[in-house]
Design a protein around this motif. Sequence first.
Motif, PDB file in Angstrom:
ATOM      1  N   GLN A  41      69.833 -77.599  27.429  1.00  0.00           N
ATOM      2  CA  GLN A  41      69.447 -76.612  26.416  1.00  0.00           C
ATOM      3  C   GLN A  41      70.596 -75.661  26.100  1.00  0.00           C
ATOM      4  O   GLN A  41      70.876 -75.366  24.932  1.00  0.00           O
ATOM      5  CB  GLN A  41      68.207 -75.841  26.878  1.00  0.00           C
ATOM      6  N   VAL A  42      71.279 -75.186  27.140  1.00  0.00           N
ATOM      7  CA  VAL A  42      72.413 -74.292  26.901  1.00  0.00           C
ATOM      8  C   VAL A  42      73.532 -75.037  26.183  1.00  0.00           C
ATOM      9  O   VAL A  42      74.142 -74.514  25.239  1.00  0.00           O
ATOM     10  CB  VAL A  42      72.928 -73.682  28.220  1.00  0.00           C
ATOM     11  N   GLU A  43      73.806 -76.258  26.608  1.00  0.00           N
ATOM     12  CA  GLU A  43      74.888 -77.027  25.976  1.00  0.00           C
ATOM     13  C   GLU A  43      74.586 -77.312  24.514  1.00  0.00           C
ATOM     14  O   GLU A  43      75.490 -77.304  23.670  1.00  0.00           O
ATOM     15  CB  GLU A  43      75.124 -78.319  26.747  1.00  0.00           C
ATOM     16  N   ARG A  44      73.320 -77.549  24.198  1.00  0.00           N
ATOM     17  CA  ARG A  44      72.977 -77.761  22.788  1.00  0.00           C
ATOM     18  C   ARG A  44      73.240 -76.488  21.995  1.00  0.00           C
ATOM     19  O   ARG A  44      73.801 -76.537  20.892  1.00  0.00           O
ATOM     20  CB  ARG A  44      71.517 -78.183  22.630  1.00  0.00           C
ATOM     21  N   ALA A  45      72.862 -75.348  22.538  1.00  0.00           N
ATOM     22  CA  ALA A  45      73.119 -74.081  21.853  1.00  0.00           C
ATOM     23  C   ALA A  45      74.627 -73.873  21.648  1.00  0.00           C
ATOM     24  O   ALA A  45      75.072 -73.476  20.559  1.00  0.00           O
ATOM     25  CB  ALA A  45      72.526 -72.923  22.645  1.00  0.00           C
ATOM     26  N   LEU A  46      75.405 -74.171  22.666  1.00  0.00           N
ATOM     27  CA  LEU A  46      76.854 -74.030  22.548  1.00  0.00           C
ATOM     28  C   LEU A  46      77.415 -74.982  21.497  1.00  0.00           C
ATOM     29  O   LEU A  46      78.350 -74.630  20.761  1.00  0.00           O
ATOM     30  CB  LEU A  46      77.525 -74.285  23.903  1.00  0.00           C
ATOM     31  N   SER A  47      76.843 -76.177  21.409  1.00  0.00           N
ATOM     32  CA  SER A  47      77.312 -77.151  20.417  1.00  0.00           C
ATOM     33  C   SER A  47      77.037 -76.682  18.990  1.00  0.00           C
ATOM     34  O   SER A  47      77.703 -77.116  18.049  1.00  0.00           O
ATOM     35  CB  SER A  47      76.653 -78.517  20.652  1.00  0.00           C
ATOM     36  N   TRP A  48      76.052 -75.801  18.853  1.00  0.00           N
ATOM     37  CA  TRP A  48      75.763 -75.213  17.541  1.00  0.00           C
ATOM     38  C   TRP A  48      76.729 -74.086  17.192  1.00  0.00           C
ATOM     39  O   TRP A  48      76.693 -73.534  16.102  1.00  0.00           O
ATOM     40  CB  TRP A  48      74.332 -74.669  17.506  1.00  0.00           C
ATOM     41  N   GLY A  49      77.584 -73.733  18.142  1.00  0.00           N
ATOM     42  CA  GLY A  49      78.597 -72.719  17.884  1.00  0.00           C
ATOM     43  C   GLY A  49      78.194 -71.309  18.227  1.00  0.00           C
ATOM     44  O   GLY A  49      78.831 -70.355  17.762  1.00  0.00           O
ATOM     45  N   GLN A  65      66.663 -70.837  42.280  1.00  0.00           N
ATOM     46  CA  GLN A  65      68.043 -71.166  42.611  1.00  0.00           C
ATOM     47  C   GLN A  65      68.693 -71.974  41.489  1.00  0.00           C
ATOM     48  O   GLN A  65      69.868 -71.752  41.158  1.00  0.00           O
ATOM     49  CB  GLN A  65      68.107 -71.936  43.933  1.00  0.00           C
ATOM     50  N   VAL A  66      67.955 -72.900  40.896  1.00  0.00           N
ATOM     51  CA  VAL A  66      68.472 -73.639  39.739  1.00  0.00           C
ATOM     52  C   VAL A  66      68.857 -72.667  38.621  1.00  0.00           C
ATOM     53  O   VAL A  66      69.930 -72.783  38.001  1.00  0.00           O
ATOM     54  CB  VAL A  66      67.415 -74.651  39.235  1.00  0.00           C
ATOM     55  N   TYR A  67      67.992 -71.713  38.362  1.00  0.00           N
ATOM     56  CA  TYR A  67      68.222 -70.689  37.335  1.00  0.00           C
ATOM     57  C   TYR A  67      69.521 -69.934  37.622  1.00  0.00           C
ATOM     58  O   TYR A  67      70.357 -69.752  36.720  1.00  0.00           O
ATOM     59  CB  TYR A  67      67.016 -69.755  37.358  1.00  0.00           C
ATOM     60  N   ARG A  68      69.707 -69.516  38.864  1.00  0.00           N
ATOM     61  CA  ARG A  68      70.951 -68.843  39.256  1.00  0.00           C
ATOM     62  C   ARG A  68      72.163 -69.732  38.970  1.00  0.00           C
ATOM     63  O   ARG A  68      73.178 -69.288  38.425  1.00  0.00           O
ATOM     64  CB  ARG A  68      70.951 -68.520  40.749  1.00  0.00           C
ATOM     65  N   GLU A  69      72.045 -70.983  39.378  1.00  0.00           N
ATOM     66  CA  GLU A  69      73.177 -71.905  39.246  1.00  0.00           C
ATOM     67  C   GLU A  69      73.534 -72.143  37.779  1.00  0.00           C
ATOM     68  O   GLU A  69      74.725 -72.253  37.438  1.00  0.00           O
ATOM     69  CB  GLU A  69      72.848 -73.230  39.939  1.00  0.00           C
ATOM     70  N   VAL A  70      72.535 -72.202  36.926  1.00  0.00           N
ATOM     71  CA  VAL A  70      72.801 -72.387  35.493  1.00  0.00           C
ATOM     72  C   VAL A  70      73.502 -71.148  34.936  1.00  0.00           C
ATOM     73  O   VAL A  70      74.464 -71.257  34.163  1.00  0.00           O
ATOM     74  CB  VAL A  70      71.505 -72.694  34.730  1.00  0.00           C
ATOM     75  N   GLY A  71      73.052 -69.960  35.339  1.00  0.00           N
ATOM     76  CA  GLY A  71      73.728 -68.742  34.917  1.00  0.00           C
ATOM     77  C   GLY A  71      75.170 -68.694  35.377  1.00  0.00           C
ATOM     78  O   GLY A  71      76.079 -68.336  34.620  1.00  0.00           O
ATOM     79  N   GLU A  72      75.394 -69.086  36.627  1.00  0.00           N
ATOM     80  CA  GLU A  72      76.750 -69.092  37.172  1.00  0.00           C
ATOM     81  C   GLU A  72      77.627 -70.123  36.469  1.00  0.00           C
ATOM     82  O   GLU A  72      78.808 -69.871  36.205  1.00  0.00           O
ATOM     83  CB  GLU A  72      76.699 -69.374  38.674  1.00  0.00           C
TER      84      GLU A  72
END
Length: 290
Positions: A127-135, A156-163
Motif C-alpha cells: 500500500q505504501v509503495e503504491r502511494a509512492l509510485s503515484w508520486g 510490530q509489523v506496523y513499527r517495521e513498516v514505519g521504520e
Amino acid sequence: MHNLIEKLGYTPTDKLLIIHADDAGLCYAENRATKKALKEGIVNSYSIMVPCPWAYEMAAFAKENPAFDYGIHLTLTCEWKHYKFGPVLPANEVPSLVDGNGHFYPKRAMMKENANPEEVKKELIAQVERALSWGIQPTHLDSHMFTTGLTKEIIQVYREVGELFKTPIFLSRQLLNDFKMDTEQYLRETDFTIDNVFTGEWKWFEGEGLAAYYDWSLKNLKEGFNIILIHPAYDDAEMQGVAIDHPNFGATWRQCDLDYFTSNRTKNLIEKYNIKLITWSDLKAILHKD
C-alpha cells in the motif's frame, strides 16, 4: 515527551492539536469534503485509503497541494454492506486477509482471527509503495479502524513498516483501550504515542449531537499532544449508498464533521482556548531527522 514538545518550539503547558480527516479516497463524496475541510476549514491533516477506488484522485490532489499534511490510512478491513474493496496485492498472495470474494473482512475480530502477520506486512508495504509510485510523500502512517493494533505481532509489523519508510506511525494507548484490544501492554517506552484522542461517539450523535461533542473536546484538550479524528463527507446519494445500514460514521455523521470543522465558530473556539495546531510534518521532521 516534554523534550519533543520543546523541539517543536512549544512549552509543556501548551495544548497541541492535530485535526485529522480519515478515509480520504474512500469515495468521491469523501474526497470533495476533505478538500473543502482543508481549504476552507481548520482540518490540517488527512490520510488516504490506498486500496479504495477514489484513492488516486486524492493522491493527485496531494501532489498538487503539497502544503497540506497527508498520510497513508493503512487499510485491512472493509466495513460497508455493499461497497467492497480488498488488498492492492492479488488476493492469492495474501489469502489470510480476504473473504471468499477477495474482499477485506468487515470486522476487526474477523481480521484478527484470520490474518497472518507476514501477509499483513506484505500488504501494508504494498500500500505504501503504491502511494509512492503515484508520486506522493506521506507525512505519517495511520490505520483504518486501528487494525494495526490488534495483536503484538501486528503492532510490530506496523513499527517495521514505519521504520522501513522512515515515517512516523500513529499509536495510541487510549485507542487500544477504547477498542478493547488488550494490547496496550505491547507498546514500548520508545514508541511515540498520542494518548489524548477525540473521535465522535454514538451516544453524542444520538443525543446532543456531534457539534456538542466537538465543543466539549476543544474545551477539554489537555496539555501536550492531542488529536481529533474526523471523517468528513457530503451527505449525498453516493455516500448514502456506501453507508447503507451503517448509521455510525454514516453519511449524516460525516456531513456533521464537515460542517463543524469548516465553520467560523469553530475557528474562533481554537483561538479562544489558545490551541496550537501542529501537523504530522512537524513531528516527522523531529522523529525521523537524519
